[in-house]
Design a protein around this motif. Structure first.
Motif, PDB file in Angstrom:
ATOM      1  N   GLU A 308     -14.541  -0.500   1.036  1.00 52.84           N
ATOM      2  CA  GLU A 308     -15.102   0.214  -0.115  1.00 52.84           C
ATOM      3  C   GLU A 308     -15.003  -0.674  -1.346  1.00 52.84           C
ATOM      4  O   GLU A 308     -13.918  -1.168  -1.676  1.00 52.84           O
ATOM      5  CB  GLU A 308     -14.349   1.527  -0.329  1.00 52.84           C
ATOM      6  CG  GLU A 308     -14.476   2.495   0.828  1.00 52.84           C
ATOM      7  CD  GLU A 308     -13.551   3.687   0.688  1.00 52.84           C
ATOM      8  OE1 GLU A 308     -12.526   3.551  -0.023  1.00 52.84           O
ATOM      9  OE2 GLU A 308     -13.843   4.742   1.269  1.00 52.84           O
ATOM     10  N   TRP A 310     -16.758  -1.622  -5.508  1.00 56.81           N
ATOM     11  CA  TRP A 310     -17.421  -1.095  -6.701  1.00 56.81           C
ATOM     12  C   TRP A 310     -18.395  -2.138  -7.222  1.00 56.81           C
ATOM     13  O   TRP A 310     -18.150  -3.337  -7.143  1.00 56.81           O
ATOM     14  CB  TRP A 310     -16.389  -0.771  -7.787  1.00 56.81           C
ATOM     15  CG  TRP A 310     -15.499   0.375  -7.414  1.00 56.81           C
ATOM     16  CD1 TRP A 310     -14.343   0.312  -6.706  1.00 56.81           C
ATOM     17  CD2 TRP A 310     -15.713   1.749  -7.716  1.00 56.81           C
ATOM     18  NE1 TRP A 310     -13.812   1.563  -6.529  1.00 56.81           N
ATOM     19  CE2 TRP A 310     -14.633   2.471  -7.145  1.00 56.81           C
ATOM     20  CE3 TRP A 310     -16.705   2.443  -8.394  1.00 56.81           C
ATOM     21  CZ2 TRP A 310     -14.528   3.848  -7.254  1.00 56.81           C
ATOM     22  CZ3 TRP A 310     -16.595   3.820  -8.506  1.00 56.81           C
ATOM     23  CH2 TRP A 310     -15.519   4.505  -7.946  1.00 56.81           C
ATOM     24  N   ARG A 311     -19.518  -1.655  -7.761  1.00 55.26           N
ATOM     25  CA  ARG A 311     -20.502  -2.572  -8.327  1.00 55.26           C
ATOM     26  C   ARG A 311     -21.089  -1.977  -9.602  1.00 55.26           C
ATOM     27  O   ARG A 311     -21.149  -0.746  -9.771  1.00 55.26           O
ATOM     28  CB  ARG A 311     -21.616  -2.860  -7.329  1.00 55.26           C
ATOM     29  CG  ARG A 311     -22.447  -1.665  -6.931  1.00 55.26           C
ATOM     30  CD  ARG A 311     -23.395  -2.009  -5.805  1.00 55.26           C
ATOM     31  NE  ARG A 311     -24.049  -0.803  -5.256  1.00 55.26           N
ATOM     32  CZ  ARG A 311     -24.601  -0.740  -4.056  1.00 55.26           C
ATOM     33  NH1 ARG A 311     -24.591  -1.795  -3.270  1.00 55.26           N
ATOM     34  NH2 ARG A 311     -25.164   0.379  -3.640  1.00 55.26           N
ATOM     35  N   ILE A 313     -23.943  -0.773 -11.746  1.00 59.78           N
ATOM     36  CA  ILE A 313     -25.217  -0.178 -11.340  1.00 59.78           C
ATOM     37  C   ILE A 313     -26.404  -1.013 -11.814  1.00 59.78           C
ATOM     38  O   ILE A 313     -27.349  -1.272 -11.063  1.00 59.78           O
ATOM     39  CB  ILE A 313     -25.334   1.259 -11.892  1.00 59.78           C
ATOM     40  CG1 ILE A 313     -24.237   2.145 -11.285  1.00 59.78           C
ATOM     41  CG2 ILE A 313     -26.720   1.840 -11.587  1.00 59.78           C
ATOM     42  CD1 ILE A 313     -24.179   3.537 -11.883  1.00 59.78           C
ATOM     43  N   GLU A 329     -13.001   7.786 -18.625  1.00 55.80           N
ATOM     44  CA  GLU A 329     -13.916   8.318 -17.612  1.00 55.80           C
ATOM     45  C   GLU A 329     -14.721   9.503 -18.121  1.00 55.80           C
ATOM     46  O   GLU A 329     -15.895   9.656 -17.811  1.00 55.80           O
ATOM     47  CB  GLU A 329     -13.127   8.716 -16.366  1.00 55.80           C
ATOM     48  CG  GLU A 329     -14.002   9.210 -15.229  1.00 55.80           C
ATOM     49  CD  GLU A 329     -13.218   9.495 -13.966  1.00 55.80           C
ATOM     50  OE1 GLU A 329     -13.847   9.680 -12.917  1.00 55.80           O
ATOM     51  OE2 GLU A 329     -11.974   9.529 -14.048  1.00 55.80           O
ATOM     52  N   ASP A 344     -18.930   5.111 -16.105  1.00 56.28           N
ATOM     53  CA  ASP A 344     -20.289   5.620 -15.924  1.00 56.28           C
ATOM     54  C   ASP A 344     -21.275   4.533 -15.505  1.00 56.28           C
ATOM     55  O   ASP A 344     -22.386   4.845 -15.061  1.00 56.28           O
ATOM     56  CB  ASP A 344     -20.782   6.275 -17.215  1.00 56.28           C
ATOM     57  CG  ASP A 344     -20.084   7.595 -17.503  1.00 56.28           C
ATOM     58  OD1 ASP A 344     -19.346   8.059 -16.619  1.00 56.28           O
ATOM     59  OD2 ASP A 344     -20.274   8.139 -18.601  1.00 56.28           O
ATOM     60  N   ARG A 345     -20.873   3.261 -15.647  1.00 50.96           N
ATOM     61  CA  ARG A 345     -21.793   2.161 -15.348  1.00 50.96           C
ATOM     62  C   ARG A 345     -21.565   1.567 -13.960  1.00 50.96           C
ATOM     63  O   ARG A 345     -22.194   0.573 -13.600  1.00 50.96           O
ATOM     64  CB  ARG A 345     -21.654   1.064 -16.404  1.00 50.96           C
ATOM     65  CG  ARG A 345     -22.080   1.475 -17.805  1.00 50.96           C
ATOM     66  CD  ARG A 345     -21.935   0.300 -18.757  1.00 50.96           C
ATOM     67  NE  ARG A 345     -22.659  -0.873 -18.270  1.00 50.96           N
ATOM     68  CZ  ARG A 345     -22.293  -2.126 -18.547  1.00 50.96           C
ATOM     69  NH1 ARG A 345     -21.198  -2.362 -19.259  1.00 50.96           N
ATOM     70  NH2 ARG A 345     -23.016  -3.141 -18.079  1.00 50.96           N
ATOM     71  N   VAL A 346     -20.656   2.155 -13.194  1.00 51.31           N
ATOM     72  CA  VAL A 346     -20.366   1.609 -11.868  1.00 51.31           C
ATOM     73  C   VAL A 346     -20.570   2.672 -10.789  1.00 51.31           C
ATOM     74  O   VAL A 346     -20.627   3.866 -11.082  1.00 51.31           O
ATOM     75  CB  VAL A 346     -18.912   1.082 -11.791  1.00 51.31           C
ATOM     76  CG1 VAL A 346     -18.699  -0.035 -12.787  1.00 51.31           C
ATOM     77  CG2 VAL A 346     -17.906   2.202 -12.008  1.00 51.31           C
ATOM     78  N   GLU A 347     -20.675   2.209  -9.562  1.00 47.68           N
ATOM     79  CA  GLU A 347     -20.779   3.103  -8.416  1.00 47.68           C
ATOM     80  C   GLU A 347     -20.012   2.507  -7.243  1.00 47.68           C
ATOM     81  O   GLU A 347     -19.876   1.281  -7.126  1.00 47.68           O
ATOM     82  CB  GLU A 347     -22.236   3.333  -8.030  1.00 47.68           C
ATOM     83  CG  GLU A 347     -22.956   2.075  -7.551  1.00 47.68           C
ATOM     84  CD  GLU A 347     -24.401   2.340  -7.178  1.00 47.68           C
ATOM     85  OE1 GLU A 347     -24.827   3.502  -7.276  1.00 47.68           O
ATOM     86  OE2 GLU A 347     -25.111   1.378  -6.799  1.00 47.68           O
ATOM     87  N   GLN A 348     -19.512   3.373  -6.390  1.00 48.21           N
ATOM     88  CA  GLN A 348     -18.795   2.917  -5.217  1.00 48.21           C
ATOM     89  C   GLN A 348     -19.770   2.803  -4.048  1.00 48.21           C
ATOM     90  O   GLN A 348     -20.711   3.586  -3.925  1.00 48.21           O
ATOM     91  CB  GLN A 348     -17.676   3.888  -4.861  1.00 48.21           C
ATOM     92  CG  GLN A 348     -16.749   3.375  -3.771  1.00 48.21           C
ATOM     93  CD  GLN A 348     -15.656   4.372  -3.440  1.00 48.21           C
ATOM     94  OE1 GLN A 348     -15.870   5.574  -3.526  1.00 48.21           O
ATOM     95  NE2 GLN A 348     -14.481   3.891  -3.064  1.00 48.21           N
ATOM     96  N   PHE A 349     -19.550   1.818  -3.195  1.00 44.63           N
ATOM     97  CA  PHE A 349     -20.405   1.664  -2.023  1.00 44.63           C
ATOM     98  C   PHE A 349     -19.595   1.038  -0.895  1.00 44.63           C
ATOM     99  O   PHE A 349     -18.513   0.490  -1.110  1.00 44.63           O
ATOM    100  CB  PHE A 349     -21.627   0.800  -2.352  1.00 44.63           C
ATOM    101  CG  PHE A 349     -21.305  -0.666  -2.553  1.00 44.63           C
ATOM    102  CD1 PHE A 349     -21.604  -1.601  -1.562  1.00 44.63           C
ATOM    103  CD2 PHE A 349     -20.702  -1.114  -3.721  1.00 44.63           C
ATOM    104  CE1 PHE A 349     -21.307  -2.947  -1.735  1.00 44.63           C
ATOM    105  CE2 PHE A 349     -20.406  -2.459  -3.907  1.00 44.63           C
ATOM    106  CZ  PHE A 349     -20.707  -3.379  -2.904  1.00 44.63           C
ATOM    107  N   ARG A 497      -9.533  10.549  -8.091  1.00 40.03           N
ATOM    108  CA  ARG A 497     -10.846  10.703  -7.469  1.00 40.03           C
ATOM    109  C   ARG A 497     -10.718  10.260  -6.025  1.00 40.03           C
ATOM    110  O   ARG A 497      -9.760   9.595  -5.640  1.00 40.03           O
ATOM    111  CB  ARG A 497     -11.894   9.880  -8.211  1.00 40.03           C
ATOM    112  CG  ARG A 497     -11.588   8.415  -8.254  1.00 40.03           C
ATOM    113  CD  ARG A 497     -12.360   7.695  -9.321  1.00 40.03           C
ATOM    114  NE  ARG A 497     -11.994   8.164 -10.639  1.00 40.03           N
ATOM    115  CZ  ARG A 497     -10.881   7.753 -11.279  1.00 40.03           C
ATOM    116  NH1 ARG A 497     -10.048   6.916 -10.701  1.00 40.03           N
ATOM    117  NH2 ARG A 497     -10.603   8.197 -12.469  1.00 40.03           N
TER     118      ARG A 497
END
Length: 565
Positions: A308, A310-311, A313, A329, A344-349, A497
């Protein structure tokens, strides 16, 4: 109008109904307005002269009317509605309530409460529902119903078309949870049998229906129920299934190309005997084996690693979780600290990356490198052993993190479910010992309530809006809210989270860079409080408490994984 023949005694009056009466034109005329009212496809409640009701065939030919019963009708009327239906000729025919109808006629009561249905079938269904409700409540409040009797009673009412909410209310259930569970469990022979034989609670049986398609998962849940770790195991299996499905989807291009897809990374022995890492092989001309050199996909196997990450977006840049400013956050307009990125500018993938293993050297056209050709005249077995040890160490570290993260997420779900359903929720009694723990913890860590996820988690546990307190809140309920806020803050520290189940690193035996040597947050005291309140701690919690070594934890988790496969 019906002709009624009665004979009386001192305490009881007996009525003989020949069921051969005829209906005259007067009744039909009086029933006409009711025909218009009952034209809808739902029942209506109306008040009718009982003498205008028609009593059709009834298995009870002789009706006893005790004096007390008649006196009650004369004084109060019929509090329970007579169930009837409107015939095609407009006549209202009684389906359930013969004694009440005859009793009111006998005492001259002019108004009877009648529930009028548009058809006989619907009226009979309602009468059956009334019978079930009456029997259920009478038995439940005198001699407790067995699990089978209770399940059957609720199921029968639901089968008659009652909603979960209406059935729960009619049967006097404390909430709708039991009826919801019955609706699910009744459809599964396996879940039903496991509940009725006492192996699973009704709630557990409902959860089990999610996993019936894989017998191994059912067996794992039964073993977990015996250990008191059912909820955590269910969460673990659920997460594994989601991950496996994502892995299968991600592996579609390789599978369609003819590669053999591996569900787990090969062990050392398997690498030597069956699956050899591509990194240790060369092509026929002595060059390093690469994906471009593959000519026969069937000779190769692929294992997809899925860490997992983070990047960002906007740019797609992969960043370390430590570069995310989690302190802001919930503050969309706040600027992150220097070098950090706003949440708010990142997402997990899941960063799927393939590892290739050769299954057939000859078919693949590759071989082990020649030590002379490579200028390496040392013992090839020693070099191979060192490389294997390095790869195994890296794999073990990744596996530890993955296993502990999975276990921590499952344990968190189990803890929060226990708290919400057993001790917090809408309750008005503070759990024993919880107020003292909350006061001690908040005195030592007054800023913990400011954690980004603290109030959000507390709101879920307390089933309320934590931004303000209602004016009519009692002192006892306020105490529960205070404890809930402290627990929400603690849970926010442990796992703010789903992506960050880091509390397991708070162990004196964890050999990692993120080890927290001191229990400054009261974490261990919190876990012990939950145990005192009746929660069965998961093995990952025992590890955090120092009651289990990392090696012991990994062995236990490996056993659980084997049970579920």
């Amino acid at each position: 109008m019906s002709t009624i023949d009665t004979t009386a005694s001192t305490s009881t009056e007996t009525v003989n109904d020949t069921a051969t009466e005829t209906v005259d034109a007067t009744v039909t005329e009086q029933a006409a307005p009711l025909a218009e009212l009952a034209a809808a496809d739902r029942p209506i409640i109306d008040y009718i002269d009982p003498a205008d009701l028609y009593i059709g065939d009834n298995i009870r030919k002789k009706v006893n009317l005790p004096k007390g019963f008649l006196d009650s009708l004369a004084e109060n009327g019929n509090t329970v509605a007579i169930i009837a239906y409107r015939r095609e000729d407009g006549v209202i025919e009684v389906v359930d309530g013969q004694r009440r109808t005859l009793g009111m006629i006998k005492r001259g009561v002019a108004r009877a409460k009648v529930e009028i249905h548009p058809s006989r079938e619907l009226a009979e269904a309602e009468a059956e529902a009334v019978r079930i409700i009456t029997q259920f409540n009478a038995n439940e409040h005198t001699e407790r119903l067995t699990a089978e009797e209770r399940l059957n009673g609720i199921e029968q009412l639901l089968n008659l078309g009652y909603s979960v909410t209406k059935a729960s209310k009619k049967l006097g259930l404390s909430n709708t949870d039991e009826a919801k569970a019955v609706r699910v469990v009744a459809k599964s022979d396996t879940a039903r049998d496991l509940h009725l034989t006492g192996q699973l609670s009704l709630e557990q049986a409902m959860v089990l229906t999610e996993f019936e398609d894989i017998p191994g998962d059912v067996e794992a849940l039964l073993l977990a129920a015996d250990r008191g770790q059912f909820d955590g195991t269910a969460a673990r299996i659920r997460e594994r299934r989601v991950f496996d499905a994502a892995r299968a989807e991600a592996g579609t291009p390789w599978a369609e190309a003819g590669f053999v897809m591996l569900n787990c990374e090969p062990t050392f022995n398997e690498k030597r005997d069956v699956c050899i890492p591509m990194s240790r092989l060369v092509t026929a001309d002595g060059k390093e084996a690469t994906v471009e050199a593959i000519t026969d996909p069937g000779a190769w196997a692929v294992y997809l690693r899925g860490p997992e990450r983070w990047r960002v977006i906007e740019s797609g840049e992969v960043i370390d979780i430590g570069r995310i400013d989690w302190d802001i956050e919930d503050q969309a307009d706040a600027e992150p600290d220097a070098g950090l990125v706003h949440p708010d500018r990142v997402e997990q993938f899941i960063d799927w990356s393939p590892s290739y293993f050769c299954r057939d050297l000859d078919a693949a056209g590759v071989h082990f490198p020649d030590p002379v050709a490579t200028g390496n005249d040392s013992d090839p077995s020693e070099a191979e052993s060192r490389e294997t040890e390095r790869l195994e160490a890296e794999s073990a570290q990744r596996n530890r993190t993955k296993v502990c993260n999975t276990a921590a997420r499952a344990a968190t779900e189990g803890r929060r479910t226990f708290l919400a359903t057993k001790h917090l929720g809408a309750r008005k009694t503070v759990p024993k010992g919880a107020m003292t723990w909350a006061a001690r913890t908040l005195l030592a860590n007054p800023d913990m309530l400011n954690k980004a996820a603290a109030k959000t988690i507390a709101a879920e546990l307390l089933e309320m809006d934590t931004r303000e307190l209602d004016d009519d809140t009692t002192d006892n309920r306020a105490g529960v809210v205070l404890v809930g806020l402290a627990i929400g803050a603690m849970e926010a520290i442990m796992q703010p989270r789903v992506a960050n189940p880091d509390y397991w690193r708070n162990s004196t035996s964890y050999p990692g860079a993120y080890h927290y040597p001191s229990d400054t947050t009261g974490l261990r005291e919190y876990l012990r409080l939950l145990a005192d309140l009746g929660h069965t701690l998961d093995d990952i919690d025992s590890y955090v408490l120092g009651e289990m070594t990392l090696e012991e934890l990994m062995a236990v988790e490996a056993t659980k994984a084997a049970e579920a496969n």
